[in-house]
Design a protein around this motif. Structure first.
Motif, short mmCIF file in Angstrom:
data_model
loop_
_atom_site.label_atom_id
_atom_site.label_comp_id
_atom_site.label_asym_id
_atom_site.label_seq_id
_atom_site.Cartn_x
_atom_site.Cartn_y
_atom_site.Cartn_z
N THR A 1 -5.90 3.18 9.76
CA THR A 1 -5.04 4.05 10.57
C THR A 1 -3.85 3.24 11.08
O THR A 1 -3.83 2.02 10.99
CB THR A 1 -5.82 4.58 11.78
N LEU B 1 -7.56 4.22 3.76
CA LEU B 1 -6.50 3.40 4.33
C LEU B 1 -6.70 3.26 5.83
O LEU B 1 -7.17 4.18 6.49
CB LEU B 1 -5.15 4.04 4.03
N MET C 1 0.80 -1.21 0.00
CA MET C 1 0.00 0.00 0.00
C MET C 1 0.85 1.28 0.00
O MET C 1 0.63 2.18 0.80
CB MET C 1 -0.95 0.03 1.21
N CYS D 1 -0.58 1.32 11.34
CA CYS D 1 0.08 0.50 10.33
C CYS D 1 -0.97 0.06 9.31
O CYS D 1 -2.01 -0.48 9.69
CB CYS D 1 0.71 -0.73 10.99
N VAL D 2 -0.71 0.30 8.02
CA VAL D 2 -1.73 -0.03 7.02
C VAL D 2 -2.02 -1.53 6.94
O VAL D 2 -3.05 -1.94 6.44
CB VAL D 2 -1.35 0.46 5.60
N THR E 1 1.71 4.83 13.62
CA THR E 1 2.31 4.49 12.35
C THR E 1 3.76 4.09 12.59
O THR E 1 4.54 4.85 13.17
CB THR E 1 2.28 5.70 11.41
#
Lengths: 377, 354, 328, 359
Positions: free
Chosen positions: D319, D317, D265, D321-322, D339
């Protein structure tokens, strides 16, 4: 450490499910130009094909003593500078124009005819059976020689606006009916020829090739020229419609055939076939629904061609003739140098034709974009 | 069912009686037409004398490079294409008596008999976008085979819902349209459709090749689970050798319309008998950076099925080719038990597996 | 290749024969012919010898013979270069058409050049600047052009010229130059008149071409080979013209062939009638209206021949321009 | 570090489409050294192709590089006198300017996924090669500038015959049979494998520093794929160029690359030496990816490990860590909130996962 997976994955769950048609409609609605074209067309067809007698202030054959009168200006402020909320026109006086050596009509600023809505006038029967005598606008309690000609008159003193409205009825209908006939011929033969192939396919293909070897307009003209002159106007009208449809169906059949051929190889069609679907099911459940949208677009975009074919043929004297009134017939009167010089307002017909054609093109173009709702959402 | 012929045993027929499909000498030629009069100037021999069989509940992998006729073979079996020649024997329950299967020849059947058979054989297609009618709801798509066979009744919706759940979709997906789903989900819908009539044989035509790696694994697992649950037999058509090996019990390798080799999956991958199989195996990139092999690079391109070479079609690219390979078409024969090969030199060569 | 040409030629001949026969039938279809119409006219005028006169004509033109004989006679003579005689003008069709051929070709060429010279760059611009203001303006104009029939536009322009500019714009020459020999003044005069048909074709003829060019180019620009060319280090302009336009323009060759050649006779017939231009178009329409059989038949056959030749030429041209296409 | 060729720093590429903004590349760091093969692997839509295009400054509309740098370490080179030692930020170059066009094709070549449509159908194989040659190998006098007037004497325009000879030579190098005939072939007369060879010949004809190969064998059959990979390896050895090898096929990348980057991603999730990555993957996505592919030759009756769920909607996407909605190691309250950063976790090994961060 491993979380409850289920809940996290439900985030996107609630979505309104949309069918193909609702997607198309949704996308079409967003295209303002196309919606505008559609509304214009609905208005035109409603006003000219369903209630022309009500919209037109005068009867089609209502001759007056004001031949070749120029359009009266609709005013709110009179010569004295007085404002009135109700619009009015000035009366007309006969005069001889020395320079042109011609009788003309000029406005007489001392006579005011107020324009009202829903006035009594010529009697009519809507759609041939609903009697009435109310017109959309006109002069209330009009006396002799009191008229309102917003688009002038023709050489017999007939209100030109009324004639355009009535002319639109024939011209707009011929496009629609002609296209329906084309659709019947074209799509059925195209679909059959694409699906079954074989002899039908051979015949349809060869015939469309033959039709396309004929130059388009000359073929129209030649066929139209073959209509006997002594036929009744109605017969001529129907004949012309059939000719229009006849010349055009080949192209449509070819397109539908191509569509069917390409759809036939789609895997969802193969899937249905492998499950044992009958020909009828394949045709009506899988193939035709896939082509209908294209057919509608093609049809919408080719109606203007039909309308134009009628107008140009009639204008050439090969199509409809007086006493029928269509836009083409009106053009025939308007298209001479004499007419352009002395009664240029007769060219209003051109404006109406253009509006109809543009509206169809806008609608068709919007439909084409909307019919493919899966791309570029 | 008078013309339904009992199975005859010959070289390529299995020794056991649990076979569900026995393809013998199947041929499908597509005419090449030219000119205004559509004269036939030649044939694309997409499937040219192909024989293989499938046992009850097993997976036969059909593998090969593009243009080898694997997809056409699958479609010809189920009569999406009319066979040019050959026989397709199928052990049908529907046409049998007292629930006992009966061997019938699909290639000789008329349309109405074939329609009955279609309840027992279904297909899963490659393209997740094109294989579902965009104008039908998921429910209608899955129910279509039932409707076609007049088996859609009051409780069918319940059946469909449980089928959807079985392939990993939710009941509320029933009224949605295909465009609302991802590729992997669409493939699940296609699988549910294929299972809606409780078939015994499913022809899977490259069912995972359009999917991403992570989705591919999900789909393969699903297919395996369904096979166990419903005792399905699969013909698994694919070009990815590792996928085919993973899912198949037995594998048939095709080259230009012919079966080059057919054997038990492990046997085929470890002890190939045909040089094409050997080269194909060695050509597959291995997801292991430490793996270093003597790669066999096949020269040139795959032969043109409308104009194949003489003799063994593989001979121009074969590093073991001899004079005879150019002249004679090799016979497809059982060299070891259950291991069939079409190569003149199969007996003498020692080939390397993976 | 030779085989292909021969086959196409044979096909064309069959087509021409079929079309000429069918058009003959169509023209013959309505009861009464040119002479019956003429007879009625003469009688209306009180001409007593009308019947005899018409009968004479009938014999002269062979109209008293059976249909098939009429057709074959005409067809055979056609091959010899004798297209028959126009009833209306009582002169050979060949002379009448020949007289107008020059101007017709000039007009058709002018139209062709104007349309293509305007349409191609505009279409290219519109595509490479997709959704820009310029693109939207061009798109709007081309839509108007698409919907606007030439003869209606001609009427509107006539209105502007006569009422507002007070100019005589009919025909291709002013009165003093109509029959004058060619001179500098005559050319200037021609150009003065030519702008109207030119403008009309610029508006009505380019719309469709612009749309097609734009569509083709947009599609081509999305092709991998365009990106590959850019990745090779070519200038944007080279990428667009040498690679994208070069491919996108190929389909237009078909239009060029199937419309340009037959357009010599048929193109803008209606416009010509409005503007009273001395081209073949109006002559043909008039012959249809009057059932002037040989004139109309000859025109239709020539249309068909031009169309077929145009199609053949465009196929050959396309094969030359695009190596993927093979003629066989 | 003077052998660095391309250094991508915190690259962001966004596509502004009607439905919203797609972050096609979201903070990518990537270093490619001279002569090195770097594999970029990921599923469709992970941003690997967009990265390649950003390096050549040709991100297609409506995409835009919104931030970050692509540093290109140019080096003087024998035979190419216009080159000198300099560092260029490619994202800052004019997109149709002189410099970037020298780089495209001249210093960084590219081959594409679709060999069937990557050659302009109306030009022969030879024309294609000559076009590239004329652009890069022989710099016209007026474009070089006065200060190099001296060096220009080594250049001359090649005649038509010479150009043809070079083209034939290139075709021979990439292993096209009968190159003297094939040089005049149009693309449609070549097979898919041959077309891809022609593409490689075009790219190599200008002796580039780096070759970007965007899924070059995905559309090809296995036997042809083997041929092409073979050619590429051979040529790399002789020409000593770097290769950025983009693919979704783990097998291909295992064979070709020394080092590899895994993308998901729009983000890089892991980078390591290929051997380390295959034998000791750190990121749960990489681990799952490796487990989910069936391996040829090792048939077992085990089920494949799968990555649950679907690739997320690029407009929405997740929130944190994708990857967290699909991650088997999901840590509630962490992964969906924070993240992860791209962190070095070993020698030549980077990963972007909260398992390796103290949070």
């Amino acid at each position: 450490m491993v979380a409850k997976a289920g809940t996290r994955r439900e985030v996107k769950a609630k979505q309104v499910s949309q069918s193909y048609l609702s997607l198309v409609w949704w996308k079409f609605k967003k295209n303002r130009v196309a919606v505008f074209g559609g509304i214009i067309l609905i208005l035109m067809y409603f006003c000219m094909c369903i209630i022309p007698e009500f919209i037109a202030p005068y009867d089609l054959e209502h001759s007056t003593n004001f031949p070749e009168a120029r359009p009266q200006t609709i005013r709110f402020i009179d010569a004295q500078g007085k404002f009135s909320i109700q619009p009015f026109v000035y009366g007309l006086d006969k005069k001889i124009d020395e320079k042109l050596r011609k009788r003309v009509f000029v406005e007489n600023t001392s006579v005011k005819y107020p324009i009202s809505l829903f006035v009594k006038g010529d009697k009519y029967k809507l759609l041939g059976f609903i009697p009435g005598d109310i017109h959309l606008f006109g002069i209330r309690n009009a006396q002799k020689d009191q008229y309102v000609f917003i688009m002038g008159t023709d050489s017999l003193g007939r209100d030109f606006f009324s004639r355009i409205i009535f002319g639109g009825r024939l011209s707009l209908l011929i496009g629609l009916i002609g296209q329906v006939l084309t659709l019947l011929f074209g799509s059925v033969l195209g679909a059959v020829s694409g699906y079954y192939g074989g002899a039908v396919d051979m015949f349809v293909q060869r015939f469309t090739e033959f039709l396309s070897a004929f130059p388009d307009i000359p073929l129209f003209m030649a066929l139209a020229a073959a209509i006997p002159k002594y036929w009744s106007p109605i017969a001529v009208y129907f004949m012309l419609t059939i000719i229009l449809a006849f010349v055009r169906w080949g192209g449509l059949a070819r397109q539908v055939r191509g569509l069917i051929l390409s759809l036939r190889e789609r895997e969802y069609v193969l899937a249905a076939k492998s499950a044992g679907a009958s020909d009828a099911r394949l045709m009506f459940q899988h193939l035709l629904p896939g082509t209908v949208s294209h057919i509608i677009v093609i049809a919408t975009l080719s109606i203007p061609g039909m309308i134009l074919a009628e107008t140009s043929l009639s204008w050439l004297g090969l199509g409809l003739r007086a006493p029928l009134t269509s836009w083409g017939v009106l053009l025939q009167e308007a298209g001479t140098v004499y007419a352009i010089r002395f009664t240029p307002w007769q060219l209003w017909t051109v404006i109406f034709i253009l509006i109809a054609i543009m509206a169809y093109n806008m609608l068709g173009d919007g439909l084409r974009d909307a019919m493919d709702p899966y791309g570029g959402r | 069912m008078t013309e339904a012929v009992a199975v005859q045993r010959n070289d390529t027929s299995p020794k056991r009686s649990d076979i569900i499909l026995d393809v013998k000498g199947l041929k499908k030629f597509f005419p090449i037409q030219k000119g205004l009069l559509r004269r036939v100037v030649g044939y694309v021999k997409a499937v040219d004398d192909v024989s293989f069989f499938v046992r009850e509940g097993e997976t036969l992998g059909l593998v090969g490079e593009s243009g080898c006729g694997k997809t056409t073979a699958g479609r010809t079996i189920i009569r999406l294409y009319e066979p040019t020649g050959g026989d397709v024997y199928f052990s049908s329950r529907v046409l049998g008596e007292n629930g006992k299967p009966k061997m019938v020849n699909l290639a000789q059947m008329d349309k109405s008999q074939m329609k009955l058979i279609r309840q027992e054989i279904s297909m899963v297609f490659q393209d997740p976008v094109n294989s579902l009618n965009p104008r039908m709801t998921v429910g209608d798509i899955v129910a279509e085979p039932m409707r076609i066979h007049g088996k859609y009744g009051v409780d069918s919706e319940r059946v469909i819902i449980s089928l959807l759940e079985r392939v990993g979709l939710r009941p509320d997906h029933l009224r949605r349209y295909p465009h609302e789903f991802s590729g992997g989900q669409r493939q699940r819908i296609g699988i549910a459709r294929a299972l809606s009539l409780n078939p015994r044989l499913v022809i899977c035509d490259e069912p995972v090749s359009a999917l991403d790696v992570s989705i591919q694994a999900q789909t393969l697992n699903l297919l395996e689970d369904l096979q166990n649950d419903f005792n399905l037999a699969y013909i698994f058509v694919a070009h990815d050798l590792s996928v085919v090996q993973h899912i198949s019990d037995r594998v048939a390798v095709m080259y230009v319309g012919k079966v080059a080799e057919m054997a038990d999956s492990d046997e085929l991958y470890n002890h190939p008998l045909h040089p094409y199989t050997e080269a194909l195996m060695s050509a597959v990139p291995k997801p292991d950076p430490k793996y270093k092999s003597e790669r066999i690079i096949m020269q040139g391109d795959v032969a043109d099925p409308s104009n194949p070479p003489s003799g063994c079609y593989f001979h121009p690219r074969c590093r073991y080719a001899e004079a005879i390979c150019k002249e004679k078409v090799p016979e497809f024969r059982e060299l070891r038990p259950d291991h069939f090969v079409a190569c003149h030199r199969a007996e003498e060569l020692t080939l390397k597996g993976v | 290749m030779v085989n292909y040409l021969l086959r196409r030629l044979g096909y064309a001949i069959i087509m021409v024969v079929l079309v000429s026969f069918v058009s003959f039938v169509i023209i013959k279809l309505p009861p009464g012919d040119f002479l019956t119409q003429k007879l009625a006219q003469l009688q209306a005028r009180g001409d007593r010898s009308a019947e005899n006169q018409i009968a004479e004509y009938r014999a002269k033109y062979g109209l008293d013979r059976p249909f098939m004989v009429q057709y074959t006679t005409w067809a055979v003579n056609f091959l010899k270069g004798d297209f028959g005689e126009s009833f209306e003008y009582e002169r050979p069709v060949k002379d009448l058409l020949g007289q107008r051929l020059g101007m017709t070709v000039i007009l058709a060429l002018a139209t062709l050049i104007i349309t293509w010279v305007i349409a191609i760059p505009l279409g290219v611009y519109s595509a490479i600047k997709q959704y820009s203001l310029g693109d939207q303006v061009i798109t709007t104009i081309s839509f108007i052009g698409l919907g606007m029939p030439g003869f209606l536009l001609a009427l509107l322009i006539l209105y502007v010229a006569i009422i507002i500019l007070n100019q005589d714009v009919l025909g291709l020459f002013s009165k003093e130059y109509v029959d004058a020999p060619w001179s500098f003044g005559r050319v200037i005069d021609l150009l003065k008149h030519l702008w109207i048909p030119a403008l009309i074709s610029a508006v009505t003829g380019t719309g469709g071409l612009i749309r097609i060019m734009r569509g083709n180019l947009l599609e081509t620009l999305g092709q991998p080979f365009v990106e590959a060319a850019r990745a090779r280090g070519l200038k944007n302009s080279q990428v667009i013209w040498k690679h994208a336009v070069r491919i996108a323009i190929n389909p237009l060759i078909v239009i060029l062939g199937s419309e340009a050649l037959p357009g010599i006779i048929g193109g803008g017939a209606l416009v010509s009638i409005v503007l009273n231009l001395p081209t073949i178009g109006p002559l043909f329409v008039d012959s249809l209206r009057k059932l002037d059989m040989y004139m109309a038949g000859t025109c239709i056959v020539f249309f068909t021949i031009l169309l077929l030749v145009g199609n053949l030429l465009s196929d050959l041209l396309l094969a030359w321009a695009d190596p993927r296409i093979r003629l066989d | 570090m003077n052998d660095v060729l391309i250094d991508v720093k915190d690259l962001h590429v966004e596509f502004d489409v009607r439905a919203g903004i797609v972050k096609a590349v979201d903070g990518l760091d990537l270093t490619i050294r001279r002569g090195q093969t770097v594999g970029v692997i990921g599923e469709s839509g992970c941003g690997k192709s967009v990265t390649a295009r950003a390096i050549l400054r040709m991100v297609p509309k409506p995409g835009k590089v919104t931030s970050g740098q692509v540093m290109y370490y140019r080096k003087a080179k024998k035979g190419k006198k216009h080159l000198k030692d300099e560092v260029l930020d490619i994202t800052q170059l004019p997109p149709d300017g002189e410099i970037i066009r020298q780089i495209r094709g001249g210093e960084i070549g590219m081959i594409f996924q679709e060999p069937m449509s990557s050659l302009t159908p109306v030009y022969t194989a030879g024309t294609h090669i000559n076009e590239a040659l004329s652009l890069h190998r022989l710099i016209p006098l007026q474009k070089v500038g006065d200060q190099m007037a001296e060096a220009i004497t080594t250049y001359r325009t090649v005649t038509k015959d010479e150009a043809r000879e070079i083209a034939i030579d290139m075709l021979r190098k990439v292993g096209i049979p009968k190159p003297t005939e094939r040089v005049d072939s149009y693309p449609h007369q070549l097979s898919g494998g041959q077309r891809q060879r022609v593409m490689i010949a075009i790219a190599l004809s200008c002796e580039p520093e780096m070759l970007i190969a965007d899924e070059p064998t995905t559309a090809l059959d296995v036997s042809i794929e083997a041929q092409i990979l073979d050619v590429m390896r051979d040529l790399q050895r002789t020409a000593n160029m770097a290769i950025m090898f983009i693919t979704h096929n783990l097998g291909v990348v295992a064979e070709m690359a020394e080092e590899m980057v895994v993308m998901y991603m729009g983000k890089q999730v892991e980078r390591a030496k290929t051997v380390d990555l295959f034998y000791d993957p750190k990121h749960p996505y990489t681990q799952a990816l490796l487990k989910s592919i069936p391996k040829v030759g090792k048939r077992s009756n085990e089920r494949l490990a799968t990555i649950e769920g679907m690739v997320p909607d690029p407009f929405h996407l997740p929130t944190g860590c994708v990857f967290h909605p699909r991650c088997p190691m999901f840590m509630p309250g962490k992964c969906d909130k924070i993240t992860p950063t791209y962190k070095q976790i070993g020698e030549n090994h980077w990963a972007s996962c909260l398992l390796y961060e103290d949070v």
